[in-house]
Design a protein around this motif. Structure first.
Motif, PDB file in Angstrom:
ATOM      1  N   LEU A   1       0.741  -1.193   0.063  1.00  0.00           N
ATOM      2  CA  LEU A   1      -0.013   0.034  -0.047  1.00  0.00           C
ATOM      3  C   LEU A   1       0.824   1.236   0.161  1.00  0.00           C
ATOM      4  N   ASN A   2       0.315   2.283  -0.688  1.00  0.00           N
ATOM      5  CA  ASN A   2       1.111   3.613  -0.732  1.00  0.00           C
ATOM      6  C   ASN A   2       1.249   4.166   0.689  1.00  0.00           C
TER       7      ASN A   2
ATOM      8  N   ARG B   1      -0.674   7.428   1.155  1.00  0.00           N
ATOM      9  CA  ARG B   1      -2.210   7.949   0.831  1.00  0.00           C
ATOM     10  C   ARG B   1      -2.715   7.257   1.784  1.00  0.00           C
TER      11      ARG B   1
ATOM     12  N   GLN C   1      -7.014   5.128  -1.483  1.00  0.00           N
ATOM     13  CA  GLN C   1      -6.283   4.015  -2.651  1.00  0.00           C
ATOM     14  C   GLN C   1      -7.505   2.922  -2.940  1.00  0.00           C
ATOM     15  N   VAL C   2      -8.402   2.633  -1.901  1.00  0.00           N
ATOM     16  CA  VAL C   2      -9.352   1.734  -2.427  1.00  0.00           C
ATOM     17  C   VAL C   2     -10.149   2.608  -3.710  1.00  0.00           C
TER      18      VAL C   2
ATOM     19  N   GLU D   1      -9.415   4.654  -5.795  1.00  0.00           N
ATOM     20  CA  GLU D   1      -8.802   4.780  -6.950  1.00  0.00           C
ATOM     21  C   GLU D   1      -9.595   3.491  -7.843  1.00  0.00           C
ATOM     22  N   MET D   2      -9.684   2.581  -7.176  1.00  0.00           N
ATOM     23  CA  MET D   2     -10.307   1.300  -8.522  1.00  0.00           C
ATOM     24  C   MET D   2     -11.734   1.878  -8.839  1.00  0.00           C
TER      25      MET D   2
END
Lengths: 545, 319
Positions: free
Chosen positions: A114-115, A118, A123-124, A126-127
């Motif tokens: 995981l970045n 962020r 991050q999820v 982004e999908m």
């Protein structure tokens, strides 16, 4: 466990087909003529040791092969569409239509995958941003939903967290939430539980199984752990040196392994069936003060508390003192193996550091009755100085001892002879003397670490997860080596591991540690047969499932 | 906020320690100041009088307190070399006052140039890895780093001043007369200062980007089907900038403190020239103030770097 055999007749509409796939890096072939296919709703396990090509296969399927990798034969077909074929360049634009949306991946190390800068929610999200037309206002809700579906709690709060604020298990759940949010047809899981504790490992496996049953998607499960594959997968393919040596249903592969290699893998898995047999040990008693002979211990620890000063580099930070081990109390006798089990963060390593005097922020009593104890570390890749030769590394503890204590000073020739002798004892050839650690394999390096620890003939050695970074077959070899050396040299081990089966195989007595306390200790057989504490039962039972 | 408060208190204490150190250093410098100020006119009576005037008879603690309270009130002491009129010595504040803006603006322009040019350059360079542009950049930046800034200054003067005639060499425009003209003139010395630093920063950023590109979360981003643009700007850049911020801090501190040579080449009336002349004439009150200024700038820049770093990296603030 339910019987999963026979649920999937072959060639029934495969979701993904890997045909005759070969992948080259430079001149070396990492994957050789691999044929695999996975049907809808099926979980295929690919099992192999490191370097067997299993991860490269997974990355090729996902279109994530690094630029130095080349496909020299075969193709990958996803739902009748050819994604990549030999001789063609990786078509990233084509792949991006599948990645995330129709196929997704869960990686081994949830911290680094995981970045770090962020928030996990973003991050999820982004999908959704990449693949859906969903209006922005609905993203958050959708993400929270997927968090709930993978068993995360306090999702509102979680949404704004950074990866480092979560535990390993939570991070992996976030990764899985990310992988399933768009309901892909294929999930590739590359060692998704290897970096996690046993209890968390089981939860993640259960979650993957649940997702598979609910969503009926195909799953490619990569692991080095045959037992784990058996618990989750319908079919298992065994890989060795880039080839698939055998593919069978999970049940058959254990009951009727066709290949010699598969058999050796199954045997190498440490199980509780095989009893540890050591000469001169009776099955009863504590294994130490047997036959009425009173032996002096090599180590006594009484009522030990270990603290950590929480670091702050500000001038005004109040330094907090945190207790990481409380009330440790045990005795170690010559020539015995004391196992120490517990999950990461339970204080195992803190305890060993305190015993070795690397952390002096302690209360209580530590009494040594032997010369400088030594330590064997987990990672043979990073614990050996890469710029020195094996000979130099082996002699270093002798040099150090000579500097501290003039009476133990040895001549150059004597040290060299001792190093040669130790090299033979750990099963390596004398020609290794002038090599650098980078020229050795992982197993060979761990042999050097063991040699380093034993060369000064210490009364006892602390082995901190000495086999955890190794493949199963290597694990078995290294454990054998440690047992043999113990008999030859009469050294005592404090053997630390998170793997209760490994500890079982090695130890005369076992201590179970949880949240900094030793909750139970006793004779190995006794403790396995009649665990008293709930936590011990949990550890034992989780793994038997 | 609590963090900010703590940091600020630490900053103030550091500045205090620096001022003490600067003061002490100038007490240790050997040589009789009074004698050298009076020169041939020295008589024992005059020397004693001047000694009393300059406060040399007070104990060091009192002298430090007088000096530092003066500095805090804006009274930076008096120069021993420059005089305002026959009977009055030049106050250091006045001496520095119209030179400091020149140096500061030169630094600001240089830093802006470095940031504006080096970040896109570093990104582009990292993207062109393995292509011809990679090698070209490598050679260019190595050359740019190797050229000393005074020589670069001469080149810039020749190219922009003599050949292209975009500015008049030596035709310094005072910021009090024409601020825009002043900045226009300053661009060229700023360029001489910035070029080697741009090369360094771009190279540093490029390496940092390439390291980050090989990390696991980049693979994750790709597995999600993110485009290379998205991977670069949505994930990698921010992480790669973290070490660059520290590096930039070092560079900024260096520029603010040391654009002396370039000031000489372009004939800029900045503090650099003043510092050199003050050292050679042993004008200690001036040197003392300039040392304090330079160290204070360095400390403040690092303070800002800490704050920026904290803004970029969430891991620090949550520890």
């Amino acid at each position: 466990m339910e019987d999963r055999v026979g649920m999937f007749p072959k060639n029934e509409n495969p979701m993904i087909q890997i045909q005759n796939l070969s992948v080259c890096f430079g001149g070396t072939e990492a994957v050789k003529n691999v044929d695999l296919e996975i049907a809808r709703g099926e979980i295929l396990g690919v099992v192999g040791e490191s370097g067997s090509g299993k991860s490269v296969t997974a990355l090729t399927v996902m279109g994530l092969l690094s630029e130095s990798g080349r496909i020299t034969s075969g193709r990958v077909i996803f739902d009748k569409d050819v994604l990549i074929e030999s001789g063609e360049r990786l078509n990233r634009a084509l792949y991006r239509r599948y990645q995330g949306q129709r196929m997704s991946m869960v990686f081994q190390e949830p911290m680094t995958s995981l970045n770090p800068t962020r928030r996990v929610g973003a991050q999820v999200e982004e999908m959704l941003m990449l693949h859906t037309e969903l209006p922005r206002q609905q993203w958050r809700e959708k993400v929270l939903e997927s968090f709930v579906s993978v068993g995360l709690r306090d999702v509102e709060q979680l949404y704004n967290c950074y990866p480092h604020q979560l535990s390993g298990g939570m991070r992996q759940r976030v990764m899985i939430a990310m992988a399933v949010i768009l309901h892909p047809d294929l999930i590739v899981a590359d060692e998704p539980t290897t970096a996690l504790d046993v209890t968390v490992q089981n939860q993640i496996i259960a979650l993957l199984r649940e997702i598979n049953q609910k969503e009926h998607n195909a799953m490619l499960f990569i692991t080095h752990d045959l037992n784990l594959a058996r618990r989750l997968c319908h079919r298992i393919a065994v890989m060795k040196d880039g080839r698939v040596v055998e593919t069978q249903s999970a049940k058959d592969i254990f009951e009727n392994p066709r290949e010699e290699y598969t058999r050796s893998l199954i045997q190498a898995v440490p199980t509780r069936v095989r009893c540890k047999a050591r000469p001169g040990e009776s099955a009863t008693g504590t294994g130490s003060a047997v036959s009425g002979e009173i032996r002096r211990p090599v180590l006594e620890v009484h009522d030990l508390n270990v603290y950590y000063q929480e670091g702050t580099n500000s001038l005004f930070g109040r330094r907090k003192r945190r207790r990481v081990v409380s009330g440790a109390d045990f005795v170690l006798y010559p020539g015995e193996v004391m196992g120490l089990v517990g999950e990461s963060g339970c204080g195992k390593s803190s305890l060993s550091k305190a015993i070795l005097g690397m952390n002096r922020n302690v209360e209580g009593e530590i009494r040594h009755f032997s010369t400088r104890p030594q330590m064997i570390f987990q990672d043979p890749y990073s614990s050996l100085n890469p710029s020195r030769t094996v000979g130099w590394l082996l002699q270093e503890p002798l040099r150090a001892a000579g500097r501290l204590d003039k009476s133990r000073q040895m001549s150059e020739a004597d040290m060299r002879a001792a190093a040669c002798d130790m090299l033979r004892r750990v099963g390596l050839d004398e020609s290794c003397m002038n090599r650098k650690p980078s020229q050795l394999s992982g197993g060979q390096r761990q042999r050097i670490s063991i040699g380093q620890a034993l060369i000064t003939r210490p009364g006892f050695v602390i082995a901190d997860e000495p086999v955890s970074a190794l493949d199963v077959t290597l694990q078995a070899q290294i454990m054998e080596l440690m047992q043999r050396l113990q008999e030859e040299l009469g050294v005592a081990y404090l053997f630390i591991s998170h793997d209760i089966n490994v500890v079982y195989r090695m130890s005369d007595r076992i201590m179970v540690m949880k949240d900094g306390e030793i909750v139970e200790q006793g004779d190995t057989e006794e403790l396995f047969a009649h665990p008293r504490e709930a936590y011990t039962k949990l550890l034992l039972q989780e793994d038997l499932e | 906020m609590q963090y900010f408060g703590k940091k600020t208190v630490t900053l103030i204490m550091t500045l205090f320690l620096v001022s003490v150190a600067a003061f002490l250093a100038f007490q240790i410098i050997p040589g009789d100041v009074v004698g050298s100020i009076l020169g041939t006119e020295a008589t024992p009576e005059r020397e004693a009088k001047l000694r009393e005037e300059l406060g040399f008879n007070d104990p060091p603690v009192v002298r430090y307190m007088n000096w530092i309270t003066g500095v805090l009130r804006g009274d930076l002491g008096k120069s021993w070399r420059y005089s305002k009129s026959m009977n009055e010595m030049m106050p250091v504040a006045e001496l520095i006052g119209d030179k400091l803006p020149v140096t500061l603006w030169l630094a600001v322009l240089s830093v802006l140039l470095i940031v504006i040019v080096s970040v896109p350059l570093g990104v582009f360079w990292a993207k062109s890895r393995g292509r011809a542009a990679d090698a070209v950049f490598s050679v260019l930046t190595q050359t740019a780093m190797a050229v000393p800034s005074f020589f670069l200054g001469i080149l810039v003067t020749y190219l922009f001043g003599m050949v292209l005639r975009w500015f008049t060499p030596g035709g310094y425009v005072s910021y009090q007369d024409n601020f825009v003209g002043f900045l226009g003139y300053l661009i060229f010395p700023a360029l001489s200062v910035a070029v080697p630093k741009i090369a360094m920063t771009a190279r540093f950023l490029r390496n940092s980007l390439l390291t980050e590109m090989s990390s696991d979360y980049v693979r994750t981003a790709r597995s999600k089907g993110a485009t290379e643009q998205r991977v670069m700007y949505g994930h990698v850049l921010r992480n790669a900038l973290m070490p660059v911020v520290t590096f930039l801090g070092m560079i900024i501190a260096e520029i603010v403190a040391g654009s002396i040579v370039v000031e000489q080449v372009f004939g800029l009336p900045g503090v650099g020239r003043l510092l050199i002349s003050s050292i050679s004439t042993r004008d200690l009150p001036v040197v003392e103030i300039l040392v304090l200024y330079i160290t204070a700038v360095v400390i403040v820049v690092y303070f800002l770097v800490d704050i920026v770093y904290r803004m970029i990296d969430p891991r620090i603030s949550h520890k």
